[in-house]
Motif scaffolding. Structure first.
Motif, PDB file in Angstrom:
ATOM      1  N   VAL A  16       0.739  -1.175  -0.056  1.00  0.00           N
ATOM      2  CA  VAL A  16       0.092   0.021   0.047  1.00  0.00           C
ATOM      3  C   VAL A  16       0.801   1.260   0.011  1.00  0.00           C
ATOM      4  O   VAL A  16       0.723   2.355  -0.633  1.00  0.00           O
ATOM      5  CB  VAL A  16      -0.821   0.146   1.158  1.00  0.00           C
ATOM      6  CG1 VAL A  16      -1.788   1.077   1.348  1.00  0.00           C
ATOM      7  CG2 VAL A  16      -1.869  -1.185   1.271  1.00  0.00           C
ATOM      8  N   HIS A  17       1.827   1.131   0.647  1.00  0.00           N
ATOM      9  CA  HIS A  17       2.911   2.417   0.819  1.00  0.00           C
ATOM     10  C   HIS A  17       4.390   1.977   0.553  1.00  0.00           C
ATOM     11  O   HIS A  17       4.722   0.462   0.168  1.00  0.00           O
ATOM     12  CB  HIS A  17       3.120   2.867   2.520  1.00  0.00           C
ATOM     13  CG  HIS A  17       1.445   3.226   2.855  1.00  0.00           C
ATOM     14  ND1 HIS A  17       1.207   4.473   2.603  1.00  0.00           N
ATOM     15  CD2 HIS A  17       1.011   2.696   3.726  1.00  0.00           C
ATOM     16  CE1 HIS A  17       0.124   4.819   3.062  1.00  0.00           C
ATOM     17  NE2 HIS A  17      -0.245   3.516   4.044  1.00  0.00           N
ATOM     18  N   ASN A  18       5.336   2.655   0.242  1.00  0.00           N
ATOM     19  CA  ASN A  18       6.727   2.663   0.329  1.00  0.00           C
ATOM     20  C   ASN A  18       7.466   3.813   0.594  1.00  0.00           C
ATOM     21  O   ASN A  18       6.902   4.767   1.235  1.00  0.00           O
ATOM     22  CB  ASN A  18       7.028   2.285  -1.222  1.00  0.00           C
ATOM     23  CG  ASN A  18       6.557   3.527  -2.208  1.00  0.00           C
ATOM     24  OD1 ASN A  18       6.897   4.574  -1.823  1.00  0.00           O
ATOM     25  ND2 ASN A  18       6.289   3.160  -3.349  1.00  0.00           N
ATOM     26  N   VAL A  19       8.678   3.741   0.902  1.00  0.00           N
ATOM     27  CA  VAL A  19       9.539   4.789   1.262  1.00  0.00           C
ATOM     28  C   VAL A  19      10.784   5.192   0.018  1.00  0.00           C
ATOM     29  O   VAL A  19      11.273   3.988  -0.371  1.00  0.00           O
ATOM     30  CB  VAL A  19      10.292   4.446   2.545  1.00  0.00           C
ATOM     31  CG1 VAL A  19      11.316   5.438   3.041  1.00  0.00           C
ATOM     32  CG2 VAL A  19       9.216   4.143   3.570  1.00  0.00           C
ATOM     33  N   TYR A  56      12.560  11.812   3.337  1.00  0.00           N
ATOM     34  CA  TYR A  56      11.540  10.611   2.776  1.00  0.00           C
ATOM     35  C   TYR A  56      10.362  10.938   2.363  1.00  0.00           C
ATOM     36  O   TYR A  56       9.651  11.624   2.978  1.00  0.00           O
ATOM     37  CB  TYR A  56      11.781   9.561   3.951  1.00  0.00           C
ATOM     38  CG  TYR A  56      13.181   9.180   4.488  1.00  0.00           C
ATOM     39  CD1 TYR A  56      13.979   8.233   3.939  1.00  0.00           C
ATOM     40  CD2 TYR A  56      13.559   9.917   5.607  1.00  0.00           C
ATOM     41  CE1 TYR A  56      15.301   7.968   4.353  1.00  0.00           C
ATOM     42  CE2 TYR A  56      14.844   9.663   5.740  1.00  0.00           C
ATOM     43  CZ  TYR A  56      15.666   8.760   5.358  1.00  0.00           C
ATOM     44  OH  TYR A  56      16.915   8.461   5.722  1.00  0.00           O
ATOM     45  N   ILE A  57       9.767  10.129   1.471  1.00  0.00           N
ATOM     46  CA  ILE A  57       8.427  10.489   1.003  1.00  0.00           C
ATOM     47  C   ILE A  57       7.799   8.972   0.678  1.00  0.00           C
ATOM     48  O   ILE A  57       8.447   8.122   0.556  1.00  0.00           O
ATOM     49  CB  ILE A  57       8.428  11.210  -0.341  1.00  0.00           C
ATOM     50  CG1 ILE A  57       9.134  10.500  -1.401  1.00  0.00           C
ATOM     51  CG2 ILE A  57       8.849  12.925   0.045  1.00  0.00           C
ATOM     52  CD1 ILE A  57       8.788  11.252  -2.915  1.00  0.00           C
ATOM     53  N   CYS A  58       6.684   8.897   0.818  1.00  0.00           N
ATOM     54  CA  CYS A  58       5.862   7.780   0.126  1.00  0.00           C
ATOM     55  C   CYS A  58       5.941   8.033  -1.355  1.00  0.00           C
ATOM     56  O   CYS A  58       5.369   8.948  -1.694  1.00  0.00           O
ATOM     57  CB  CYS A  58       4.586   7.329   0.936  1.00  0.00           C
ATOM     58  SG  CYS A  58       3.422   6.068   0.488  1.00  0.00           S
ATOM     59  N   GLY A  59       6.067   6.911  -2.028  1.00  0.00           N
ATOM     60  CA  GLY A  59       5.797   6.986  -3.547  1.00  0.00           C
ATOM     61  C   GLY A  59       4.591   6.688  -4.005  1.00  0.00           C
ATOM     62  O   GLY A  59       4.519   6.564  -5.262  1.00  0.00           O
ATOM     63  N   ALA A  60       3.491   6.089  -3.205  1.00  0.00           N
ATOM     64  CA  ALA A  60       2.389   5.664  -3.829  1.00  0.00           C
ATOM     65  C   ALA A  60       1.751   7.019  -4.297  1.00  0.00           C
ATOM     66  O   ALA A  60       1.868   7.906  -3.604  1.00  0.00           O
ATOM     67  CB  ALA A  60       1.331   5.093  -2.858  1.00  0.00           C
ATOM     68  N   PRO A  61       0.754   6.914  -5.457  1.00  0.00           N
ATOM     69  CA  PRO A  61       0.262   7.983  -5.793  1.00  0.00           C
ATOM     70  C   PRO A  61      -0.607   8.809  -5.066  1.00  0.00           C
ATOM     71  O   PRO A  61      -1.337   8.261  -4.125  1.00  0.00           O
ATOM     72  CB  PRO A  61      -1.036   7.320  -6.891  1.00  0.00           C
ATOM     73  CG  PRO A  61      -0.017   6.220  -7.391  1.00  0.00           C
ATOM     74  CD  PRO A  61       0.608   5.481  -6.016  1.00  0.00           C
ATOM     75  N   HIS A  63       0.130  10.011  -2.050  1.00  0.00           N
ATOM     76  CA  HIS A  63       0.162   9.722  -0.714  1.00  0.00           C
ATOM     77  C   HIS A  63       1.130  10.974  -0.045  1.00  0.00           C
ATOM     78  O   HIS A  63       0.744  11.373   1.042  1.00  0.00           O
ATOM     79  CB  HIS A  63       0.723   8.532  -0.277  1.00  0.00           C
ATOM     80  CG  HIS A  63      -0.157   7.319  -0.387  1.00  0.00           C
ATOM     81  ND1 HIS A  63       0.005   6.102   0.098  1.00  0.00           N
ATOM     82  CD2 HIS A  63      -1.243   7.124  -1.111  1.00  0.00           C
ATOM     83  CE1 HIS A  63      -0.962   5.336  -0.148  1.00  0.00           C
ATOM     84  NE2 HIS A  63      -1.788   5.873  -1.069  1.00  0.00           N
ATOM     85  N   CYS A  64       2.051  11.457  -0.806  1.00  0.00           N
ATOM     86  CA  CYS A  64       2.928  12.609  -0.454  1.00  0.00           C
ATOM     87  C   CYS A  64       2.188  13.846  -0.677  1.00  0.00           C
ATOM     88  O   CYS A  64       2.026  14.396   0.481  1.00  0.00           O
ATOM     89  CB  CYS A  64       4.228  12.342  -1.165  1.00  0.00           C
ATOM     90  SG  CYS A  64       5.428  13.760  -0.661  1.00  0.00           S
ATOM     91  N   ALA A  65       1.719  14.168  -1.926  1.00  0.00           N
ATOM     92  CA  ALA A  65       1.201  15.585  -2.262  1.00  0.00           C
ATOM     93  C   ALA A  65      -0.247  15.664  -1.337  1.00  0.00           C
ATOM     94  O   ALA A  65      -0.166  16.981  -1.094  1.00  0.00           O
ATOM     95  CB  ALA A  65       1.037  15.635  -3.927  1.00  0.00           C
ATOM     96  N   THR A  93       5.127   4.930  11.566  1.00  0.00           N
ATOM     97  CA  THR A  93       3.916   4.234  11.032  1.00  0.00           C
ATOM     98  C   THR A  93       2.932   5.121  10.304  1.00  0.00           C
ATOM     99  O   THR A  93       2.533   5.990  10.601  1.00  0.00           O
ATOM    100  CB  THR A  93       3.088   3.656  12.217  1.00  0.00           C
ATOM    101  OG1 THR A  93       4.375   2.816  13.313  1.00  0.00           O
ATOM    102  CG2 THR A  93       2.262   2.760  11.942  1.00  0.00           C
ATOM    103  N   ALA A  94       2.857   4.645   9.073  1.00  0.00           N
ATOM    104  CA  ALA A  94       1.925   5.045   8.105  1.00  0.00           C
ATOM    105  C   ALA A  94       0.580   4.924   8.700  1.00  0.00           C
ATOM    106  O   ALA A  94       0.193   3.804   9.129  1.00  0.00           O
ATOM    107  CB  ALA A  94       2.011   4.701   6.793  1.00  0.00           C
TER     108      ALA A  94
END
Length: 104
Positions: A16-19, A56-61, A63-65, A93-94
């Motif tokens: 679901v997420h990534n880093v 660090y950011i989450c790269g899932a569509p 999720h960051c922005a 924890t996300a």
């Protein structure tokens, strides 16, 4: 505070997420350079081996922005650490993804 030698742990739902580790510009724009390899285990451990700023950011569509899933830290030299304490583990924890409404 973060010090050289600390471990940063990202806990999240695998798949679901990534880093993604990015630079300051990538952090502001929620974008990683081409070829950036995401961490995807759901329990990623990053040893903070050098002082300085880390992003660090989450790269899932979106999720960051939109979701704000990003982290900026400053790692201090170990000489600034109080006393001779053992290595710290900092865990991030996300949040669980919110349900999405179906379109009618």
């Amino acid at each position: 505070m973060f010090f050289v030698g600390d471990n940063l742990v990202f806990n999240y739902q695998e798949g679901v997420h990534n880093v993604l580790k990015v630079n300051g510009t990538g952090f502001k724009q929620c974008a990683a350079p081409a070829g950036t390899v995401p961490l995807t285990s759901g329990n990623d451990v990053i040893n903070l081996s050098t002082p300085g700023r880390k992003w660090y950011i989450c790269g899932a569509p979106n999720h960051c922005a939109v979701g704000g899933q990003k982290l900026a830290i400053t790692v201090m030299p170990s000489s600034f650490a109080p006393g001779a304490s053992p290595v710290s583990v900092i865990s991030v924890t996300a949040p669980s993804p919110s349900p999405t409404a179906g379109c009618s």
